[in-house]
Design a protein around this motif. Structure first.
Motif, mmCIF file in Angstrom:
data_model
loop_
_atom_site.group_PDB
_atom_site.id
_atom_site.type_symbol
_atom_site.label_atom_id
_atom_site.label_comp_id
_atom_site.label_asym_id
_atom_site.label_seq_id
_atom_site.Cartn_x
_atom_site.Cartn_y
_atom_site.Cartn_z
ATOM 1 N N GLY A 24 4.445 -13.795 0.291
ATOM 2 C CA GLY A 24 2.989 -13.806 0.271
ATOM 3 C C GLY A 24 2.433 -12.807 -0.719
ATOM 4 N N ALA A 25 1.118 -12.766 -0.789
ATOM 5 C CA ALA A 25 0.443 -11.874 -1.731
ATOM 6 C C ALA A 25 -0.990 -11.656 -1.277
ATOM 7 N N ILE A 26 -1.594 -10.596 -1.793
ATOM 8 C CA ILE A 26 -3.006 -10.319 -1.529
ATOM 9 C C ILE A 26 -3.645 -9.855 -2.830
ATOM 10 N N ILE A 27 -4.881 -10.296 -3.032
ATOM 11 C CA ILE A 27 -5.617 -9.969 -4.247
ATOM 12 C C ILE A 27 -6.990 -9.432 -3.853
ATOM 13 N N GLY A 62 0.312 -6.676 -6.260
ATOM 14 C CA GLY A 62 1.696 -6.651 -6.718
ATOM 15 C C GLY A 62 2.695 -6.797 -5.596
ATOM 16 N N LEU A 63 3.909 -6.365 -5.880
ATOM 17 C CA LEU A 63 5.016 -6.525 -4.951
ATOM 18 C C LEU A 63 4.786 -5.751 -3.654
ATOM 19 N N ILE A 64 5.148 -6.400 -2.563
ATOM 20 C CA ILE A 64 5.033 -5.800 -1.235
ATOM 21 C C ILE A 64 6.444 -5.631 -0.680
ATOM 22 N N LYS A 65 6.694 -4.500 -0.037
ATOM 23 C CA LYS A 65 8.034 -4.229 0.469
ATOM 24 C C LYS A 65 8.422 -5.216 1.566
ATOM 25 N N LEU A 95 -10.587 -5.673 13.006
ATOM 26 C CA LEU A 95 -9.408 -6.431 12.603
ATOM 27 C C LEU A 95 -8.897 -5.872 11.281
ATOM 28 N N SER A 96 -7.613 -5.604 11.215
ATOM 29 C CA SER A 96 -7.057 -5.043 9.986
ATOM 30 C C SER A 96 -5.686 -5.634 9.699
ATOM 31 N N THR A 97 -5.279 -5.513 8.449
ATOM 32 C CA THR A 97 -3.971 -5.954 8.001
ATOM 33 C C THR A 97 -3.325 -4.800 7.248
ATOM 34 N N ALA A 98 -2.131 -4.409 7.671
ATOM 35 C CA ALA A 98 -1.395 -3.324 7.023
ATOM 36 C C ALA A 98 -0.220 -3.901 6.247
ATOM 37 N N PHE A 99 0.102 -3.276 5.126
ATOM 38 C CA PHE A 99 1.226 -3.706 4.287
ATOM 39 C C PHE A 99 1.553 -2.570 3.333
ATOM 40 N N THR A 100 2.783 -2.554 2.843
ATOM 41 C CA THR A 100 3.200 -1.484 1.938
ATOM 42 C C THR A 100 3.420 -2.051 0.541
ATOM 43 N N VAL A 101 2.604 -1.570 -0.383
ATOM 44 C CA VAL A 101 2.669 -2.011 -1.774
ATOM 45 C C VAL A 101 3.742 -1.207 -2.493
ATOM 46 N N ALA A 102 4.632 -1.907 -3.186
ATOM 47 C CA ALA A 102 5.728 -1.238 -3.890
ATOM 48 C C ALA A 102 5.324 -0.814 -5.304
ATOM 49 N N GLU A 103 4.381 -1.551 -5.913
ATOM 50 C CA GLU A 103 3.960 -1.229 -7.270
ATOM 51 C C GLU A 103 2.906 -0.125 -7.256
ATOM 52 N N ASN A 104 2.857 0.628 -8.358
ATOM 53 C CA ASN A 104 1.782 1.602 -8.556
ATOM 54 C C ASN A 104 1.095 1.242 -9.872
ATOM 55 N N ASN A 105 0.339 0.120 -9.827
ATOM 56 C CA ASN A 105 -0.313 -0.373 -11.036
ATOM 57 C C ASN A 105 -1.738 0.166 -11.150
ATOM 58 N N ARG A 106 -2.387 -0.143 -12.267
ATOM 59 C CA ARG A 106 -3.729 0.394 -12.513
ATOM 60 C C ARG A 106 -4.725 -0.091 -11.461
ATOM 61 N N HIS A 107 -4.563 -1.332 -11.016
ATOM 62 C CA HIS A 107 -5.509 -1.860 -10.024
ATOM 63 C C HIS A 107 -5.378 -1.116 -8.702
ATOM 64 N N LEU A 108 -4.145 -0.851 -8.281
ATOM 65 C CA LEU A 108 -3.946 -0.083 -7.048
ATOM 66 C C LEU A 108 -4.540 1.321 -7.192
ATOM 67 N N ARG A 109 -4.336 1.948 -8.339
ATOM 68 C CA ARG A 109 -4.898 3.293 -8.543
ATOM 69 C C ARG A 109 -6.418 3.268 -8.534
ATOM 70 N N ARG A 110 -7.021 2.219 -9.090
ATOM 71 C CA ARG A 110 -8.483 2.094 -9.050
ATOM 72 C C ARG A 110 -8.964 2.001 -7.604
ATOM 73 N N ILE A 111 -8.239 1.236 -6.785
ATOM 74 C CA ILE A 111 -8.634 1.034 -5.393
ATOM 75 C C ILE A 111 -8.451 2.303 -4.563
#
Length: 203
Positions: A24-27, A62-65, A95-111
């Protein structure tokens, strides 16, 4: 719409309904009206959801563990109890969704860190930001089904994992679904594309 043929056995069990995630993925994209995903666009008979133009590859987290993929949770205020036994009103849910992102990309840093300066340097005061984001999440299930969610989220938790030599270091994020006017004050829309339902639909 025609009703799909039942796949239940004599005991009422249905192996095809068991959820076995395959990936799966999330954007997350800018919060604005143009980034709303309609219920019609993600109907259960629609195989490929047509997303607004902002939903590009650069906006995926990006990639999720593998061992820390999507984990849904519900928390709520205390229920309102009445003098007459057996009557209550459930508390307001979160209601929440937890997940661990493996990438450290620019979009994640912006968020998580905010906007960098002209030198690409982040001047950090916190590792979560107050912004709202339009979100779209997909989870592929065995048998060709796909769970889709669309709504508005805020990142309300970020727990960076410990650095271990030679191991993937991720960021454990919590995305809280926000009741929002873009989605008629619902926390999210959800559908499950099912190829057997789609095949039984005329046209």
């Amino acid at each position: 719409m025609a009703t799909p043929t039942s796949t239940k056995d004599a005991a009422g069990n249905d192996l095809s309904a068991v959820e076995i995630p395959l990936g799966g993925a999330i954007i997350l994209v800018e919060y604005k009206e143009a980034n709303k995903i309609t219920a019609e666009a993600m109907a259960e008979t629609v195989k490929d959801v047509e997303l607004p133009e902002d939903y590009t590859a650069d906006n995926y987290l990006g990639l999720i563990k593998q061992d820390a993929a999507f984990q849904d949770s519900r928390d709520a205020d205390d229920a309102t109890e009445f003098f007459q036994a057996g009557y209550s009103i459930p508390g307001e849910p979160t209601l929440s969704t937890a997940f661990t992102v493996a990438e450290n990309n620019r979009h994640l840093r912006r968020i998580t860190l905010g906007e960098p300066d002209a030198n690409g340097v982040y001047k950090v005061d916190d590792i979560i930001q107050p912004d709202k984001w339009c979100a779209y999440q997909e989870e592929a299930l065995k048998g060709g089904r796909v769970r889709r969610r669309a709504g508005v989220v805020q990142i309300t938790g970020n727990e960076p994992e410990q650095s271990e030599r030679g191991q993937v270091k991720g960021s454990a994020l919590t995305a809280t679904w926000v009741a929002d006017p873009l989605y008629e004050q619902h926390r999210y829309y959800e559908s499950i594309y099912d190829p057997t339902v789609a095949a039984s639909t005329p046209g």
